[in-house]
Write a protein that holds these residues in place. Sequence first.
Motif, PDB file in Angstrom:
ATOM      1  N   UNK A 356       0.811  -1.209   0.000  1.00  0.00           N
ATOM      2  CA  UNK A 356       0.000   0.000   0.000  1.00  0.00           C
ATOM      3  C   UNK A 356       0.845   1.260   0.000  1.00  0.00           C
ATOM      4  N   UNK A 357       2.012   1.190   0.658  1.00  0.00           N
ATOM      5  CA  UNK A 357       2.897   2.360   0.752  1.00  0.00           C
ATOM      6  C   UNK A 357       4.299   1.957   0.282  1.00  0.00           C
ATOM      7  N   UNK A 358       4.500   1.761  -1.012  1.00  0.00           N
ATOM      8  CA  UNK A 358       5.819   1.356  -1.518  1.00  0.00           C
ATOM      9  C   UNK A 358       6.826   2.493  -1.420  1.00  0.00           C
ATOM     10  N   UNK A 359       8.092   2.124  -1.328  1.00  0.00           N
ATOM     11  CA  UNK A 359       9.156   3.130  -1.271  1.00  0.00           C
ATOM     12  C   UNK A 359       9.127   3.979  -2.540  1.00  0.00           C
ATOM     13  N   UNK A 360       9.247   5.283  -2.378  1.00  0.00           N
ATOM     14  CA  UNK A 360       9.196   6.216  -3.489  1.00  0.00           C
ATOM     15  C   UNK A 360       7.806   6.767  -3.741  1.00  0.00           C
ATOM     16  N   UNK A 361       6.802   6.163  -3.132  1.00  0.00           N
ATOM     17  CA  UNK A 361       5.440   6.641  -3.333  1.00  0.00           C
ATOM     18  C   UNK A 361       5.154   7.908  -2.554  1.00  0.00           C
ATOM     19  N   UNK A 362       4.333   8.757  -3.122  1.00  0.00           N
ATOM     20  CA  UNK A 362       3.964  10.008  -2.485  1.00  0.00           C
ATOM     21  C   UNK A 362       2.557   9.862  -1.879  1.00  0.00           C
ATOM     22  N   UNK A 412       2.206  16.559   2.597  1.00  0.00           N
ATOM     23  CA  UNK A 412       2.558  15.556   1.597  1.00  0.00           C
ATOM     24  C   UNK A 412       3.933  15.004   1.940  1.00  0.00           C
ATOM     25  N   UNK A 413       4.069  13.693   1.870  1.00  0.00           N
ATOM     26  CA  UNK A 413       5.341  13.051   2.179  1.00  0.00           C
ATOM     27  C   UNK A 413       5.622  11.974   1.141  1.00  0.00           C
ATOM     28  N   UNK A 414       6.885  11.595   1.065  1.00  0.00           N
ATOM     29  CA  UNK A 414       7.309  10.513   0.183  1.00  0.00           C
ATOM     30  C   UNK A 414       7.865   9.388   1.051  1.00  0.00           C
ATOM     31  N   UNK A 415       7.465   8.145   0.768  1.00  0.00           N
ATOM     32  CA  UNK A 415       7.960   6.987   1.517  1.00  0.00           C
ATOM     33  C   UNK A 415       9.396   6.716   1.093  1.00  0.00           C
ATOM     34  N   UNK A 416      10.324   6.864   2.022  1.00  0.00           N
ATOM     35  CA  UNK A 416      11.737   6.616   1.730  1.00  0.00           C
ATOM     36  C   UNK A 416      12.091   5.149   1.956  1.00  0.00           C
ATOM     37  N   UNK A 417      11.533   4.565   3.027  1.00  0.00           N
ATOM     38  CA  UNK A 417      11.811   3.162   3.326  1.00  0.00           C
ATOM     39  C   UNK A 417      10.693   2.638   4.233  1.00  0.00           C
ATOM     40  N   UNK A 418      10.320   1.370   4.059  1.00  0.00           N
ATOM     41  CA  UNK A 418       9.259   0.791   4.883  1.00  0.00           C
ATOM     42  C   UNK A 418       9.648  -0.627   5.281  1.00  0.00           C
ATOM     43  N   UNK A 432       8.703  15.552  -1.351  1.00  0.00           N
ATOM     44  CA  UNK A 432       7.399  15.749  -1.988  1.00  0.00           C
ATOM     45  C   UNK A 432       7.326  17.082  -2.719  1.00  0.00           C
ATOM     46  N   UNK A 433       8.369  17.903  -2.583  1.00  0.00           N
ATOM     47  CA  UNK A 433       8.420  19.204  -3.247  1.00  0.00           C
ATOM     48  C   UNK A 433       9.522  19.194  -4.312  1.00  0.00           C
ATOM     49  N   UNK A 434       9.413  20.055  -5.340  1.00  0.00           N
ATOM     50  CA  UNK A 434      10.481  20.120  -6.359  1.00  0.00           C
ATOM     51  C   UNK A 434      11.811  20.488  -5.717  1.00  0.00           C
TER      52      UNK A 434
END
Length: 528
Positions: A356-362, A412-418, A432-434
Motif C-alpha cells: 500500500x505504501x511502496x518506497x518512493x510513493x507520495x 505531503x510526504x514521500x515513503x523513503x523506506x518501509x 514531496x516538493x520540487x
Amino acid sequence: MFPDHENPSNAAAAVTAPSSAEASTPEVSSPPVTEQAESTPAPAPTPAREVPVSTEVAATPNGAEAHSEASAADAEAAAAAEEAAGSEEMSKLMQEFEEKQEAAAGHEVVEVKVVAYTEHGVVVDLGGKTEGLIPAAEFAETEIPRPDPNATIEVQRSGEHKDGYEIVSYQKVLRRRTWEKIDAVFKAKETLTGKVVDRIKGGLVVDIGVRAFLPGSQYDLKPTQNLDELLGTEVQVRVTKLNRRRGNVVVSRRVILEEELHAKRAALMDTLSEGQIVHGHVKNVTDYGAFVDLGGIDGLLHLTDLSWGRVKHPFDVVKPEQELEVMILKFDKEKQRISLGLKQLTPDPWVGAAEKYPAGGKVQGKIVGIVDYGVFVELEQGIEGLVHVSEMSWNKKVQHPSKLAKVGDVVDVVVLDIKPSDRRVSLGMKQAQPDPWLVTAEKYPVGTVITGKVRNIAEFGAFVEIEDGFDGLVHVGDVSWTGRVKNPHEVFKKGEPVTAKVLKIDAENRRVSLGMKQVNDIWGDCKS
C-alpha cells in the motif's frame, strides 16, 4: 424487640431475698430448657440470711465480729477469706445442681395452652388445675404479638404467684429460642434475612430477632455513599461475631457477596481461554488502561491494546460502564490475571502496508507528534512514519522541527523506506516538493556568467553563493590565467562579489564548478 439479656442484679436480688430456702437457691439451667447466661447469681452479701451454707462459712463473719479489736489488716484478710469461701461454696452448689441436672422450679420451661385473655394478661393452663398468667406488660412494652387463643406455646415459670395465678414469661422463652437460632446459624455460617431499623455511627442496626450491628464497610463490596437510604429495607446477612452474654451481634452482607463473587469467578475461569472474544463492561479507567468486568473477574485492557493508532489517554477510547467486546490476550488461571485487547478485533494495518505504501510513493498524512529529531506523520490509523529533521527542507537549516510544522498539519510526504516486520516507515517532506537545486541548475546552465558573494574560503578555493542554497566552487586553478594562486585568502574576501562562469554541474552530487579566469578567455580571444 427483646432486651439482650437479663439484669444480673435482679438474679442476685432473688438469691438474697429472705423469703424461703428455695429463693436462696442459685439459678441453674439444665439444657435444653434453661438459659445459663441468665441465671448466674451475684456473690452472696455478708448479712445473715437463711441459706444452706456450711458452719465454717457462717462462722467467718462471727469470728471477725468477735475480734473487732484486731488490726485493720486482719479484718481485711477475714473479709477476703469470707468472700472466697462464699464464692467457692456457691460454685460447689452450682456444680452439684448441674450434675444432678435439676433445674430450679422458678425457671422451668413448659408447654402450655392459652385459655383466656384478661386485662392483666394472657391466662395459660399449667396443668394440675394450675393456671399461669403472662403479664400484659410483656406485650405492651414490646413488639411481641399475643398468642392465638387455644394455641400451644412455651413459657418460663417464675415461682411467683399473684391473684391465684403463677406468673410465667412468654417473652423470655421467645428470646431464648431466638438466641439459640442465631447461635446455630452463626456456627453453621448460614444466611439470615433482617430489616434495617436504624442508622448509627459507623453503620446500621439490623433486626434479625435481636438488634445486630452491620458496619458500613460490610454492606457492599465497594463503599456505600448513603446508608440512610437503606432504612426499612430487608437485607441478607451473615453473623460474623456473637457474644450472647453481652448481647453483641455483628453481621455482614459483604461476606455473602464475596462468596457469590468467588463462586461466580471460579465458574467463569473454567470457561476462559487465550484468543477468546468475550463481552464485558468497563469498570474503571486509569492512566495506563481500563479494567473490564467480564462477569465476576476483571481483566486489564492496556493503553497499548486499545487501538492500532496513537492514544493519548484511555478516556479517548473507552468510558466507565461502557459495554464492549474484547479479546483475551493472556490468561494466568493460577494468579487470576487476564490481559485484554480491543484493537485485536480489527485487522492489523501493517499487514499489506508494503504494497500500500511502496518506497518512493507520495502520500498524504497528518502530523501527530513533534520531537527534537523530527515529526511523526500518521498515514492511517495504526501506521505512523518518522520524517527526520534532515528530510524536512531542501535549503533551510532547521533548528527545530516545530519551526516548520505543528501537530494537526496535513502534509505531503514521500515513503523513503518501509519495514512492516519492524512496524517502521521512513518518510520525507522535502522529497514531496520540487528540488530547488535542480531548478536553479536548469536556470544557470554551463557557460552562464554569474555574479555572487563569497560565502566561504577554503585551501583549494572559495565557495560563491549564486542563490540561496545554491553554491558554486571557484578552484584556485580557475582564478587566473597568468598567475598561480597559493593562498586563496590573498585573492578572496568573505562577502565580496565575484563574477564567474559556470563550468560544470554535477546534479547527482549537487556540485557546481565555477571559473573566474574563464570569464575573460584570453586564449579564446587569440583564436578569434
